[in-house]
Design an enzyme around this catalytic site. Structure first.
Site, PDB file in Angstrom:
ATOM      1  N   CYS A   1       0.789  -1.296   0.015  1.00  0.00           N
ATOM      2  CA  CYS A   1      -0.007   0.302   0.045  1.00  0.00           C
ATOM      3  C   CYS A   1       0.835   1.320   0.051  1.00  0.00           C
ATOM      4  O   CYS A   1       1.318   1.634  -1.027  1.00  0.00           O
ATOM      5  CB  CYS A   1      -0.851  -0.053   1.111  1.00  0.00           C
ATOM      6  SG  CYS A   1      -2.371   0.880   0.910  1.00  0.00           S
TER       7      CYS A   1
ATOM      8  N   GLU B   1      -1.208  -9.050   3.704  1.00  0.00           N
ATOM      9  CA  GLU B   1      -0.949  -9.812   4.859  1.00  0.00           C
ATOM     10  C   GLU B   1      -2.223 -10.036   5.731  1.00  0.00           C
ATOM     11  O   GLU B   1      -2.262 -10.839   6.532  1.00  0.00           O
ATOM     12  CB  GLU B   1      -0.283  -8.704   5.812  1.00  0.00           C
ATOM     13  CG  GLU B   1      -1.051  -7.160   6.237  1.00  0.00           C
ATOM     14  CD  GLU B   1      -0.882  -6.226   5.147  1.00  0.00           C
ATOM     15  OE1 GLU B   1      -0.519  -6.611   3.934  1.00  0.00           O
ATOM     16  OE2 GLU B   1      -0.814  -5.005   5.664  1.00  0.00           O
TER      17      GLU B   1
ATOM     18  N   HIS C   1      -3.362  -5.409   0.769  1.00  0.00           N
ATOM     19  CA  HIS C   1      -2.736  -5.712   2.301  1.00  0.00           C
ATOM     20  C   HIS C   1      -2.815  -7.269   1.993  1.00  0.00           C
ATOM     21  O   HIS C   1      -3.611  -7.837   2.771  1.00  0.00           O
ATOM     22  CB  HIS C   1      -3.428  -4.983   3.055  1.00  0.00           C
ATOM     23  CG  HIS C   1      -3.276  -3.484   3.517  1.00  0.00           C
ATOM     24  ND1 HIS C   1      -2.169  -2.979   3.952  1.00  0.00           N
ATOM     25  CD2 HIS C   1      -3.952  -2.580   3.054  1.00  0.00           C
ATOM     26  CE1 HIS C   1      -2.228  -1.713   3.886  1.00  0.00           C
ATOM     27  NE2 HIS C   1      -3.230  -1.280   3.452  1.00  0.00           N
TER      28      HIS C   1
HETATM   29  N1  GLN Z   1      -2.179   6.669   2.804  1.00  0.00           N
HETATM   30  C1  GLN Z   1      -1.860   5.692   1.740  1.00  0.00           C
HETATM   31  C2  GLN Z   1      -3.508   5.832   1.160  1.00  0.00           C
HETATM   32  O1  GLN Z   1      -4.272   6.379   1.851  1.00  0.00           O
HETATM   33  C3  GLN Z   1      -1.664   4.485   2.063  1.00  0.00           C
HETATM   34  C4  GLN Z   1      -2.586   3.756   2.895  1.00  0.00           C
HETATM   35  C5  GLN Z   1      -2.359   2.559   3.370  1.00  0.00           C
HETATM   36  O2  GLN Z   1      -0.848   2.297   3.277  1.00  0.00           O
HETATM   37  N2  GLN Z   1      -2.818   1.413   3.881  1.00  0.00           N
HETATM   38  O3  GLN Z   1      -3.412   5.616  -0.057  1.00  0.00           O
END
Ligand code: GLN
Length: 547
Positions: A388, A516, A514
């Protein structure tokens, strides 16, 4: 008839109620029962989505886009079932529902009170887990045999009272034979006297009883297993049979917990109370734990993050790395590297690593450290997995240092950047409200046929969970198309970049998702599994070149 198990905790927080519940879930599942689990949290936030990871640890995202407590991650990893947002409620969400109903006139002019209205709403939430969700085809829903509910916080807290009252009433409604109360307590060891002490347990059980709940089973958290004498003492003082006093001493490894509890008869006792049959078949779990004892390889993985003072902020990432390790017979040593201050960012430490993970996050602080780390990994053929925000940092790095787009950034950190290679998603532009408003939950991606990620997933279409507002800016797609940087996975409509990689690198992969959140000890998330494999082969290549 569905059976209900309630897990409460006493004496201190962080004793491991979540893991106890998750382990019990695993044991009951291994006896052939269908299990579901939930966590009821007494704090006032409507969900953990807006809570600082420094304070509360990771926000676990469910398949249906719930931003939930990290204990749901333990539940999913242990019972190997996908849960939904229905598996987490808080004082905040319970009150919101009641207040909304009040505004709609549901209570017909009655005075709305904690008892019965809040407690009824809590009970409704517990019952709901055994019933088909309103949104889905109810024919597809098979009700669980057992619902395990963990009550967050500690008995004695002010805000836990409505929850205790609700679960007390619950037994009367569904019948005694269908409810089991498990109380987790601390049995401290007092070094100068060389004794384990039962007094905190007594006090905690007295407190629970003062709320009308007599525990059926007491699980003792301690550094060493409690002696038979202590067990008998707790049994006498707290009015539970000796065999219902269960040991849960510190384990070497969390995945051992189901086996330790099973050895002490936890599942047999609970099944006897609830009239559940079946014998536990735990071969797969034994095998898993055996594997965790026989790790012949070792890799050092740097996690480049800004919440490293509370490692629970990256709980699922760490577990996923361990899962990838188990399957390669490889111990994963985590090196926590703070991305906070780019001036102090220690490049030397990166050269000690066999691989790095750049995890997710929010806000500007730490981003430059992540960009530096991504550059180091790219230039040194170091396996690097970006999750992300990690993927976004890798994109920024490539734009600045390879494509020559100086000052490239995400508009999250620099709204006036000349090169907004990461930008707010179109669908987020009108969103002002926080909490539950990001792009959340499982979404599909279509993988490029010749890509590394396609090879790793062995599938053209994959589904991963998301939690973000920003995305790879499609206006820059052409600029990135340099024959090396590959946008290797996109949303099925082709609009959103979900995976990036470098053709020339053994493993420099970023994903907007994600992965994970879906890794399980017996089924590691493919990206983590392949990442560990890449670190092992890079390590041996490096060793060969040094020799
Ligand atoms: N801050 C970034 C976004 O909103 C990444 C979010 C995250 O890593 N979950 O896109």
């Amino acid at each position: 008839m569905i059976k209900y198990i309630f897990i409460t905790g006493g004496v201190a927080s962080s004793l491991g109620k979540g893991l106890t519940g998750a382990a019990l879930g695993r044991l009951l599942k291994s006896r052939g029962h269908k299990i579901t689990m939930q966590k009821l949290d007494p704090y006032i936030n409507v969900d953990p989505g807006t809570m600082n990871p420094f304070e509360h640890g990771e926000v676990f995202v469910t398949e249906d886009g719930g931003e939930t407590d990290l204990d749901l991650g333990h539940y999913e990893r242990f019972i190997d079932e996908n849960l939904t947002k229905r598996s987490n409620a808080t004082t905040g969400s319970i009150y919101s529902n009641v207040i909304e109903a009040e505004r709609q006139g549901t209570f017909l002019g009655k005075t709305v009170q904690v008892i019965p209205h809040i407690t009824d709403e809590i009970k409704r939430h517990i019952f709901a887990l055994g019933q088909a969700p309103e949104t889905s085809d109810s024919k597809k829903f098979t009700p669980p045999d057992v619902v395990i509910t963990e009550i967050g916080g500690t008995v004695g807290d002010i805000e836990i009272l409505p929850f205790l009252e609700a679960i007390r009433q619950f037994r009367l409604e569904v019948g005694r034979e269908n409810v089991c109360y498990v109380h987790l307590t601390l049995v401290p060891y007092i070094a100068p006297s060389g004794e384990q002490k039962t007094k905190p347990t007594q006090h905690s059980v007295t407190e629970l009883r003062s709320r009308g709940i007599q525990p059926d089973v007491i699980v003792c958290r301690s550094t060493e297993p409690v002696s038979d004498g202590i067990r008998e003492k707790i049994s006498r003082q707290c009015d539970v049979p000796t065999e219902n006093v269960i040991n849960m001493a510190d384990a070497k490894n969390i995945y051992e917990i189901p086996l330790l509890l099973h050895k002490d008869g936890f599942d047999s006792v609970v099944c006897k109370i609830l009239g559940l049959s079946g014998t536990a078949s735990l071969e797969e779990w034994y095998e898993l734990c055996q594997t965790t004892e026989e790790l012949t390889e070792k890799v050092k993985i740097g996690v480049i993050g800004k919440y490293i003072d509370l490692v629970d902020a990256y709980l699922s990432v760490v577990e996923s790395l361990r899962h990838g390790g188990f399957h390669n017979r490889c111990a994963v040593e985590i090196e926590w590297i703070s991305s906070d201050d780019p001036k102090d960012f220690d490049i030397n430490r990166l050269s000690q690593l066999d691989g790095m993970v750049i995890p997710g996050g929010f806000g500007e602080r730490g981003i430059e450290g992540k960009v530096l780390a991504a550059k180091f990994a790219r230039e040194n053929n170091l396996p690097c997995l970006g999750l992300c925000l990690g993927m976004q940092a890798m994109t920024i790095e490539y734009a600045r240092n390879v494509l020559g787009l100086s000052g490239a950034n995400s508009t999250e950190f620099d709204s006036k950047t000349e090169h907004p290679v990461i930008d707010l998603m179109e669908t987020q532009k009108d969103v002002t409200q926080k909490g539950g408003t990001m792009r959340l939950g499982a979404y599909e991606a279509k993988l490029d046929r010749k890509s590394q990620v396609r090879e790793i997933y062995r599938s053209d279409i994959v589904e991963e969970r998301h939690r973000h507002r920003y995305e790879f800016n499609p206006k820059y797609s052409k600029k990135f198309d340099d024959g090396n940087f590959v946008c290797s996975g996109k949303s099925p409509d082709g609009k959103l970049v979900e995976f990036i990689e470098l053709a020339s690198h053994p493993y420099w992969i970023g994903t907007q998702a994600h992965p994970e959140f879906t890794s399980r000890p017996n089924r590691p998330a493919p990206l983590f599994l392949a990442f560990i494999e890449a670190t092992i082969s890079q390590k041996s290549l490096f060793q060969k070149s040094v020799a």
